[in-house]
Design a protein around this motif. Structure first.
Motif, PDB file in Angstrom:
ATOM      1  N   ARG A 173      -8.130   4.956 -16.848  1.00 37.79           N
ATOM      2  CA  ARG A 173      -6.979   5.749 -16.418  1.00 37.79           C
ATOM      3  C   ARG A 173      -7.138   7.209 -16.855  1.00 37.79           C
ATOM      4  O   ARG A 173      -6.911   8.136 -16.078  1.00 37.79           O
ATOM      5  CB  ARG A 173      -5.696   5.150 -17.015  1.00 37.79           C
ATOM      6  CG  ARG A 173      -4.420   5.905 -16.649  1.00 37.79           C
ATOM      7  CD  ARG A 173      -3.238   5.357 -17.439  1.00 37.79           C
ATOM      8  NE  ARG A 173      -2.006   6.020 -17.047  1.00 37.79           N
ATOM      9  CZ  ARG A 173      -1.007   5.432 -16.395  1.00 37.79           C
ATOM     10  NH1 ARG A 173      -1.108   4.162 -16.046  1.00 37.79           N
ATOM     11  NH2 ARG A 173       0.077   6.097 -16.080  1.00 37.79           N
ATOM     12  N   GLU A 177      -7.539  10.847 -14.757  1.00 37.20           N
ATOM     13  CA  GLU A 177      -6.723  12.029 -15.045  1.00 37.20           C
ATOM     14  C   GLU A 177      -7.597  13.257 -15.319  1.00 37.20           C
ATOM     15  O   GLU A 177      -7.251  14.368 -14.909  1.00 37.20           O
ATOM     16  CB  GLU A 177      -5.820  11.740 -16.242  1.00 37.20           C
ATOM     17  CG  GLU A 177      -4.756  10.692 -15.969  1.00 37.20           C
ATOM     18  CD  GLU A 177      -4.012  10.244 -17.216  1.00 37.20           C
ATOM     19  OE1 GLU A 177      -2.980   9.569 -17.085  1.00 37.20           O
ATOM     20  OE2 GLU A 177      -4.479  10.564 -18.342  1.00 37.20           O
ATOM     21  N   GLY A 202      -5.562  -1.934  -9.121  1.00 38.02           N
ATOM     22  CA  GLY A 202      -4.125  -1.997  -9.390  1.00 38.02           C
ATOM     23  C   GLY A 202      -3.703  -1.075 -10.513  1.00 38.02           C
ATOM     24  O   GLY A 202      -2.576  -0.573 -10.539  1.00 38.02           O
ATOM     25  N   GLU A 203      -4.624  -0.828 -11.435  1.00 38.54           N
ATOM     26  CA  GLU A 203      -4.343   0.086 -12.552  1.00 38.54           C
ATOM     27  C   GLU A 203      -4.560   1.540 -12.178  1.00 38.54           C
ATOM     28  O   GLU A 203      -3.804   2.426 -12.600  1.00 38.54           O
ATOM     29  CB  GLU A 203      -5.240  -0.277 -13.741  1.00 38.54           C
ATOM     30  CG  GLU A 203      -5.126   0.672 -14.912  1.00 38.54           C
ATOM     31  CD  GLU A 203      -6.142   0.403 -16.007  1.00 38.54           C
ATOM     32  OE1 GLU A 203      -6.263   1.253 -16.908  1.00 38.54           O
ATOM     33  OE2 GLU A 203      -6.821  -0.645 -15.952  1.00 38.54           O
ATOM     34  N   VAL A 205      -5.221   3.105  -8.861  1.00 37.72           N
ATOM     35  CA  VAL A 205      -4.689   3.722  -7.635  1.00 37.72           C
ATOM     36  C   VAL A 205      -3.357   4.418  -7.904  1.00 37.72           C
ATOM     37  O   VAL A 205      -3.142   5.554  -7.444  1.00 37.72           O
ATOM     38  CB  VAL A 205      -4.580   2.689  -6.496  1.00 37.72           C
ATOM     39  CG1 VAL A 205      -3.802   3.264  -5.315  1.00 37.72           C
ATOM     40  CG2 VAL A 205      -5.980   2.256  -6.042  1.00 37.72           C
ATOM     41  N   PRO A 206      -2.436   3.798  -8.662  1.00 35.05           N
ATOM     42  CA  PRO A 206      -1.155   4.485  -8.913  1.00 35.05           C
ATOM     43  C   PRO A 206      -1.282   5.801  -9.674  1.00 35.05           C
ATOM     44  O   PRO A 206      -0.383   6.644  -9.601  1.00 35.05           O
ATOM     45  CB  PRO A 206      -0.363   3.450  -9.730  1.00 35.05           C
ATOM     46  CG  PRO A 206      -0.948   2.134  -9.357  1.00 35.05           C
ATOM     47  CD  PRO A 206      -2.411   2.418  -9.182  1.00 35.05           C
ATOM     48  N   VAL A 207      -2.394   5.994 -10.414  1.00 34.89           N
ATOM     49  CA  VAL A 207      -2.528   7.241 -11.192  1.00 34.89           C
ATOM     50  C   VAL A 207      -3.431   8.254 -10.508  1.00 34.89           C
ATOM     51  O   VAL A 207      -3.715   9.310 -11.081  1.00 34.89           O
ATOM     52  CB  VAL A 207      -3.024   6.962 -12.626  1.00 34.89           C
ATOM     53  CG1 VAL A 207      -2.009   6.119 -13.381  1.00 34.89           C
ATOM     54  CG2 VAL A 207      -4.394   6.304 -12.624  1.00 34.89           C
ATOM     55  N   TRP A 234      -6.534  -0.866   0.242  1.00 34.16           N
ATOM     56  CA  TRP A 234      -5.896  -0.073  -0.805  1.00 34.16           C
ATOM     57  C   TRP A 234      -5.675   1.375  -0.394  1.00 34.16           C
ATOM     58  O   TRP A 234      -5.203   2.192  -1.201  1.00 34.16           O
ATOM     59  CB  TRP A 234      -6.738  -0.114  -2.083  1.00 34.16           C
ATOM     60  CG  TRP A 234      -6.594  -1.404  -2.833  1.00 34.16           C
ATOM     61  CD1 TRP A 234      -7.317  -2.554  -2.657  1.00 34.16           C
ATOM     62  CD2 TRP A 234      -5.660  -1.681  -3.883  1.00 34.16           C
ATOM     63  NE1 TRP A 234      -6.887  -3.526  -3.525  1.00 34.16           N
ATOM     64  CE2 TRP A 234      -5.874  -3.019  -4.295  1.00 34.16           C
ATOM     65  CE3 TRP A 234      -4.661  -0.933  -4.521  1.00 34.16           C
ATOM     66  CZ2 TRP A 234      -5.124  -3.609  -5.311  1.00 34.16           C
ATOM     67  CZ3 TRP A 234      -3.924  -1.527  -5.530  1.00 34.16           C
ATOM     68  CH2 TRP A 234      -4.150  -2.845  -5.910  1.00 34.16           C
TER      69      TRP A 234
END
Length: 285
Positions: A173, A177, A202-203, A205-207, A234
């Protein structure tokens, strides 16, 4: 033979060819777009860009960030990054110190196994680049303690092997960033190495993860097709590359051995451009 290769390494990390030599080989092989993605360093980019300015090769400035995970191996590729970004530079400076400490511990463990190697030996193999396990593997092969790079990892350097030293890396993650902070487009490299790609996606893509390396040189065509479909599910950009480290490294990872569509490059540039106010483009040469 493809004309786009977005995943390559130089002597700035664990590649065998200098940036200039890699660009020259790319030109000879008809590569039109070349991603320079050294492990945890951008030191090879200026030389590659300078060499490409005199040839018909366009450079995508990139990086491959290592991360810390419980199992498997998660690497994040960053494309169209700003190499001078302060967040990226601070991370790389910290990582360089940690890598050197890890390399010394690796040397210590090899010596405990009766293998007489030194940090100076590793540095000579690395030629000023970031020291990695691949350099240690090449040293073991050169000294006759392993018959191949793969054997060196299987016997000594792989996870849970006697000379393996755990790494100090950011989480996947955080790597995403860092790429975003540098104005780049973050992509999950060789996704099957990550264990369960769906869980990782799943971890991440949202970030802000935007791509998935589907056309990877070591994957069979049917696996590549499955990964293209996974990227579509996705909403990710399918990308690809050889993961070329130089001649004689691994036969499957030959420069230009995958066929990456130009649309993938354009989509990566667009995503990076949208995150930094319109700066990411392929240079005209």
């Amino acid at each position: 033979m493809g004309t786009i290769d977005l995943h390559t390494h130089t002597t700035a990390s664990d590649g065998i060819l200098s940036p200039e030599e890699l660009v020259e080989l790319a030109a000879v092989r008809g590569i039109e777009v070349l991603g320079i993605t050294d492990h945890d360093t951008v030191a090879g980019l200026p030389a590659a860009q300078s060499a490409a300015a005199h040839r018909s090769v366009k450079i995508v400035p990139g990086i491959e960030l290592s991360t810390a995970v419980e199992t498997g191996e998660v690497h994040i590729l960053g494309y169209f990054i700003d190499p001078a970004d302060p967040v990226l530079q601070a991370h790389l400076a910290s990582l360089a110190t940690a890598r050197r400490e890890r390399a010394q511990r690796m040397v210590d463990r090899l010596r405990q196994l009766g293998i007489p190697v030194t940090m100076e030996d590793l540095e000579a193999i690395a030629q000023g680049g970031t020291i990695t396990r691949a350099h240690a593997a090449r040293l073991l092969v050169a000294r006759g303690f392993a018959g191949s790079i793969d054997e060196a990892f299987e016997r000594f350097l792989g996870r849970n092997r006697p000379a393996y030293v755990p790494r100090t890396y950011p989480s996947p993650r955080r790597a995403v960033e860092i790429v975003l902070a540098a104005g780049g487009a973050p992509v999950l490299a060789h996704p099957l190495s990550a264990g369960d790609p769906e869980t990782i996606l799943g971890e991440l893509v949202p970030v802000g993860l935007v791509g998935l390396e589907a056309w990877y040189a070591e994957y069979a065509p049917e696996i590549q097709r499955e990964l293209v479909a996974l990227a579509a599910r996705w909403g990710l950009i399918p990308t690809g590359g050889s993961d070329y480290h130089g001649p004689g490294f691994r036969a499957e990872r030959e420069l230009g051995s995958v066929d990456v569509p130009r649309q993938s490059v354009d989509m990566l540039a667009a995503r990076a451009r949208s995150g930094r106010g319109g700066a990411a483009t392929l240079p005209e040469q």
